[in-house]
Design a protein around this motif. Structure first.
Motif, short mmCIF file in Angstrom:
data_model
loop_
_atom_site.label_atom_id
_atom_site.label_comp_id
_atom_site.label_asym_id
_atom_site.label_seq_id
_atom_site.Cartn_x
_atom_site.Cartn_y
_atom_site.Cartn_z
N SER A 642 44.60 18.94 40.14
CA SER A 642 44.03 17.66 39.71
C SER A 642 45.01 16.50 39.75
CB SER A 642 43.45 17.81 38.30
OG SER A 642 44.27 18.64 37.51
N PHE A 643 46.32 16.76 39.74
CA PHE A 643 47.34 15.72 39.91
C PHE A 643 47.22 14.59 38.89
CE2 PHE A 643 46.82 17.82 43.97
CZ PHE A 643 48.13 18.04 44.39
N GLU A 644 46.86 14.91 37.66
CA GLU A 644 46.67 13.88 36.63
C GLU A 644 47.81 13.84 35.61
OE1 GLU A 644 44.71 11.54 36.78
OE2 GLU A 644 43.12 12.17 38.14
N GLY A 645 48.86 14.61 35.82
CA GLY A 645 50.00 14.57 34.91
C GLY A 645 49.94 15.65 33.86
N TRP A 646 51.14 16.04 33.35
CA TRP A 646 51.24 17.17 32.42
C TRP A 646 50.44 16.93 31.15
CZ3 TRP A 646 53.08 17.57 27.43
CH2 TRP A 646 53.24 18.88 26.94
N ASN A 647 50.47 15.74 30.60
CA ASN A 647 49.80 15.49 29.32
C ASN A 647 48.30 15.72 29.43
OD1 ASN A 647 49.76 14.77 26.59
ND2 ASN A 647 49.38 12.62 27.05
N ALA A 648 47.68 15.18 30.48
CA ALA A 648 46.24 15.37 30.68
C ALA A 648 45.94 16.84 30.94
CB ALA A 648 45.75 14.51 31.83
N HIS A 649 46.78 17.51 31.73
CA HIS A 649 46.55 18.92 32.04
C HIS A 649 46.72 19.79 30.80
CE1 HIS A 649 47.67 18.12 36.53
NE2 HIS A 649 46.47 17.67 36.21
N GLN A 650 47.71 19.49 29.97
CA GLN A 650 47.91 20.25 28.74
C GLN A 650 46.68 20.12 27.84
OE1 GLN A 650 50.50 22.14 28.25
NE2 GLN A 650 50.80 22.46 26.06
N SER A 651 46.16 18.91 27.72
CA SER A 651 44.96 18.70 26.90
C SER A 651 43.77 19.45 27.49
CB SER A 651 44.63 17.20 26.82
OG SER A 651 45.68 16.48 26.20
N LEU A 652 43.60 19.37 28.80
CA LEU A 652 42.47 20.06 29.44
C LEU A 652 42.61 21.57 29.29
CD1 LEU A 652 39.88 19.77 31.08
CD2 LEU A 652 41.27 19.86 33.16
N GLY A 653 43.83 22.10 29.37
CA GLY A 653 44.03 23.53 29.19
C GLY A 653 43.58 23.99 27.81
N MET A 654 43.88 23.18 26.78
CA MET A 654 43.42 23.51 25.43
C MET A 654 41.89 23.57 25.36
SD MET A 654 46.33 23.65 23.65
CE MET A 654 46.20 23.26 21.92
N LEU A 655 41.24 22.63 26.05
CA LEU A 655 39.78 22.56 26.01
C LEU A 655 39.14 23.67 26.85
CD1 LEU A 655 39.32 18.68 26.37
CD2 LEU A 655 39.39 20.03 24.28
N LEU A 656 39.66 23.88 28.06
CA LEU A 656 39.07 24.89 28.94
C LEU A 656 39.17 26.29 28.36
CD1 LEU A 656 40.21 23.79 32.53
CD2 LEU A 656 37.88 23.79 31.61
N THR A 657 40.32 26.64 27.77
CA THR A 657 40.45 27.99 27.22
C THR A 657 39.50 28.19 26.03
OG1 THR A 657 42.40 27.17 26.01
CG2 THR A 657 42.79 28.45 28.01
N ARG A 658 39.22 27.14 25.27
CA ARG A 658 38.22 27.25 24.20
C ARG A 658 36.83 27.49 24.79
NH1 ARG A 658 42.30 24.99 21.65
NH2 ARG A 658 42.34 24.80 19.39
N ARG A 659 36.50 26.75 25.82
CA ARG A 659 35.20 26.92 26.46
C ARG A 659 35.10 28.30 27.11
NH1 ARG A 659 32.06 22.19 29.75
NH2 ARG A 659 31.62 21.61 27.59
N MET A 660 36.18 28.76 27.73
CA MET A 660 36.18 30.09 28.34
C MET A 660 35.99 31.17 27.27
SD MET A 660 39.29 29.50 31.09
CE MET A 660 39.31 31.19 31.72
N GLU A 661 36.61 30.99 26.11
CA GLU A 661 36.46 31.94 25.01
C GLU A 661 35.01 32.01 24.57
OE1 GLU A 661 37.94 34.79 22.87
OE2 GLU A 661 39.54 33.38 23.34
N ASP A 662 34.37 30.84 24.42
CA ASP A 662 32.96 30.79 24.00
C ASP A 662 32.05 31.48 25.00
OD1 ASP A 662 33.73 29.40 21.77
OD2 ASP A 662 33.19 27.42 22.56
#
Length: 836
Positions: A642-662
């Motif tokens: 996605s090339f959006e920078g570490w901060n955005a990717h770190q935030s998205l990783g937190m959200l995606l793993t929650r959604r994947m868990e659900d």
């Protein structure tokens, strides 16, 4: 233009040095003479600072033998004209304010300005004013100011909180804002814009001047500088281009005949340490920039370990004491250092003309930032600045090449402007009240003349006033929040003089980043992390730290309390603060991926890497989001480029793993860099599109921010800036723990009883914009909705290797060597680079 446009004493001084006044310096003088505001953009070494001060020097020389004509000071409600005239008669006029983002820069400018003034024998007084200025001198400056005062945005706003400010600034002719790009688009810029609006009201003929070498969109800054955003009132003066930069990329040295091998991963550029040391030996003075404090210390130690000649090498970053930083700065200024390893603490224009080489360790993250750093070398317009880029890995090589191209093309990047912060406005309202009573309608008009607040509605302004008056509905019962009162005529004033003293002790925009202890429940301390990392965690989250997999049990004001995790940590380890990758460079790197004809100029191994990716998977076109899924070592991986920078990717990783868990995918963890995000799980992702749907920013984002400490951290900052919570009392400064405890209590009250409180809204805005980069996340998810490309692979792809090799390295204890990780990396590379 001829130099006869300036007084002979100035032109003679130039001529004695073999210099000539440059066209853009004369243009600044002409712009001032016709009474217009000015934005000067010119390269480093072009004499920007002198250009900004030249109108002032000319006017003060021309006025030296004339009786000064004074304007009548603006009368504040409650002050008499006789009082103001008396104060005015006891002082000299303040002619020019110079505003710098750094105290060190103001001191440096004072030194460089006093030299020509002394050599010409001019009767001009110049002083600095900052938090380090003795109290007695500050008090004297308010009634007997120098003709030129060098200060910072925060110190200026404090001056404006004094009742004497109306007399002090009545005859102000000019404000010169240096390095305007460094803060105009942030909260310090909001505060300065409000201060400029107040100064313009006090001194209507005041001229505004801004200086920069790296402005991307000059018209944006002209609008920010202008009263009421009237861009046509600001002349854009352009300096001539300087000598082109001598800019190159340092690649690993290899035995003659062997191909160059750019590392697959890492950020430190450790392979280049011997080459960097050789550059230090060859040059008189070398400046080595690093993107983080940790990397600066790491690089310094590596250099010192091979410094057999014990050359004088230093380190400079914001975590060092003021005394240590000043000692190094003085050694550099006097030519006693051969090299200095530093961070963004030295990005701005401290003038050391003897630096003949700048080295950037790791990718620069922005073309404007790189240009600013390059400009530290030579600091002369007619001599090329020599700079070397040391990429840490293959993606960073592409980024370094993108930055090099952008600099050579004269392209800049910068932060977007946004609406002004309401917490900053609340602080400014209190400053105005401390100076004297104000009329509500008058102050609203004044505030709206500042561009960040030009769209401020009366309703929003009234909410700020009411908050400043008593803290808001949920807090109005407490006397300590009752700071202002309003009479029937709409005039606002302080309820007690003590609130003015408290405000001046606590005002400011920079809130120190707190450090938190990581410890077990039994008290064993594991070390410290920045609050920003801790704030992202929720109870039950697992993360790597100090070589251990840890689970968060609870968090209080100063401690992150953990236990050994029973499962592998999901969240990458704490890595310290990181500079964001600019959108401009991100777009350039994306373009490289599909510019197949351009790959020939890259090192052979970088070209082969891209060619193998093109053969085995696909290359995402600009505007597309490529998501690859593949199995590896009994786990399933999903990698988004996605090339959006570490901060955005770190935030998205937190959200995606929650959604994947659900959704029952049993995520194990994620890892991110500036270019990609990789999530790994027990169950495979067969269709990534539902995971990347835009509603993740409504549902999971809200739950994550509410459940973590992100919102509390954001609230602490806005509460301090707005003045709701004090950092200092007379003779005593609160500890970070005490401030956090105070803000957490108020946060809990407001969330329960007044969730729509002004500061809760300001905290949410900060949590979205600054702490999680939600704007870039939104752009990413918009792309996903329209152009997500899913490629299912049987094994890891070449493009995935740089991010996957970070797994494992994230939790190796510092200084440890893990052969298994090296073997795993080699295995990944071989698997990815094998033709089907």
């Amino acid at each position: 233009m001829a130099d006869d446009n300036i007084p002979s004493i100035l032109s003679d001084w130039f001529a004695a040095r073999g210099w000539q006044v440059r066209p853009h310096q004369l243009a600044m003088l002409e712009t001032a003479r016709v009474g217009r505001h000015a934005l000067l953009t010119a390269p480093t070494g072009a004499g920007k600072t002198l250009a900004g001060f030249l109108p002032t020097l000319v006017e003060l020389v021309e006025q030296a033998d004339r009786k000064p004509v004074r304007a009548e000071p603006v009368e504040a409600p409650g002050q008499t004209q006789s009082t103001l005239r008396q104060a005015q008669g006891e002082r000299k006029d303040l002619h020019t304010l110079y505003i710098s983002p750094l105290k060190a820069l103001a001191v440096d400018v004072q030194r460089n300005l006093l030299t020509p003034i002394a050599e010409m024998g001019l009767p001009i007084t110049v002083e600095t004013r900052s938090g380090d200025t003795p109290a007695a001198r500050k008090a004297r400056q308010r009634v007997k100011p120098p003709q030129i005062l060098l200060t910072t945005p925060e110190s200026l706003n404090l001056l404006l909180s004094q009742p004497e400010s109306f007399a002090l600034f009545a005859n102000l002719r000019r404000v010169v804002i240096d390095e305007v790009h460094a803060f105009a688009s942030g909260k310090r810029g909001d505060l300065l814009a409000l201060s400029l609006a107040r100064l313009q009201k006090i001194a209507p003929e005041m001229q505004r001047v801004a200086l920069s070498a790296t402005v991307a969109e000059p018209d944006d800054f002209r609008a920010w500088l202008a009263p009421y955003g009237d861009i046509d009132s600001v002349t854009h003066v352009r300096g001539a281009d300087g000598a082109p930069a001598d800019l190159s990329i340092m690649l690993p040295e290899t035995p003659e005949g062997d191909p160059v091998r750019v590392p697959w991963s890492g950020h430190a550029g450790s392979y280049a340490i011997p080459q960097v040391m050789e550059q230090i030996r060859r040059n008189r003075m070398t400046l080595i920039f690093c993107n983080t404090r940790f990397l600066a210390e790491f690089t310094f130690q590596q250099l010192w370990d091979i410094n057999d000649e014990t050359l004088p090498i230093g380190v400079h970053h914001g975590s060092l004491s003021k005394e240590a930083r000043r000692k190094v700065e003085n050694a550099m200024a006097s030519g006693k250092m051969r090299a200095l390893v530093c961070t963004a603490s030295l990005d701005l224009g401290v003038d050391w003309g003897d630096i003949d080489c700048v080295i950037q360790m790791g990718a620069p993250k922005g073309s404007s930032r790189l240009l600013q750093r390059i400009g530290r070398a030579n600091h002369r317009l007619d001599v090329s600045s020599k700079a070397l880029l040391v990429p840490g890995n293959r993606f960073e090589y592409l980024e370094a090449q993108a930055a090099l191209d952008a600099v050579n093309e004269g392209r800049r990047d910068g932060e977007p402007f946004r609406a002004g912060g309401l917490d900053v406005l609340a602080q400014h309202v209190m400053s105005c009240a401390c100076a004297g009573p104000f009329q509500e309608d008058d102050l609203l008009d004044e505030v709206q003349s500042a561009l960040p607040y030009s769209a401020l509605s009366r309703e929003q302004f009234e909410r700020v006033l009411n908050f400043t008056r008593d803290g808001g509905y949920a807090l109005k019962a407490y006397d300590r929040f009752k700071r202002l009162r309003r009479d029937a005529r709409g005039v606002w004033s302080l309820t007690h003089p003590k609130f003015a003293a408290q405000h001046r002790l606590n005002a400011g925009i920079i809130v120190d980043a707190a450090m938190m202890n990581v410890r077990f429940k039994n008290g064993r301390n594991l070390g410290k992390v920045e609050e920003g990392f801790a704030a992202m965690l929720s109870v039950g989250d697992t993360f790597f730290f100090a070589g251990l997999s840890l689970e968060l049990i609870k968090m209080d004001a100063s401690d992150v309390i953990v236990r050994a995790a029973k499962k592998a940590a999901m969240i990458p380890s704490y890595g310290g603060a990181r500079l964001p990758l600019t959108t401009h460079l991100s777009d350039r790197v994306r373009a490289f991926l599909t510019d197949r004809a351009g790959w020939s100029r890259f090192p052979d191994d970088v070209r082969e890497w891209l060619e193998m990716q093109d053969h085995r998977s696909v290359m995402p076109e600009p505007g597309q989001l490529l998501v690859e899924t593949f199995p590896h070592k009994k786990l399933h991986y999903m990698v988004a480029y996605s090339f959006e920078g570490w901060n955005a990717h770190q935030s998205l990783g937190m959200l995606l793993t929650r959604r994947m868990e659900d959704r029952g995918l049993k995520p194990i963890g994620f890892v991110a860099n500036d270019y990609a995000l990789a999530c790994y799980s027990i169950e495979p992702v067969t269709d990534p599109r539902p995971l990347f749907s835009a509603d993740i920013l409504e549902e999971e984002f809200f739950d994550w921010v509410e459940g973590s400490h992100l919102l509390k951290r954001a609230f602490r900052e806005v509460a301090v800036i707005s003045g709701l919570v004090e950092r200092q009392h007379p003779g005593k400064r609160k500890t970070g723990k005490q401030v956090t405890f105070s803000t957490d209590l108020i946060f809990d009250v407001l969330r329960k009883y007044e969730p729509d409180h002004l500061l809760m809204q300001a905290a949410w805005a900060d949590a979205r914009a600054r702490m999680t980069d939600v704007g870039r996340l939104g752009d990413l998810l918009d792309r996903a909705a329209d152009s997500l490309i899913h490629v299912e692979l049987e094994r890891v792809s070449p493009l995935a290797v740089p991010v996957l090799v970070m797994i494992g390295r994230e939790h190796v204890a510092q200084g440890a060597t893990d052969d298994a990780l090296l073997i795993e990396a080699e295995s990944l590379i071989n698997e990815a680079m094998t033709i089907d």
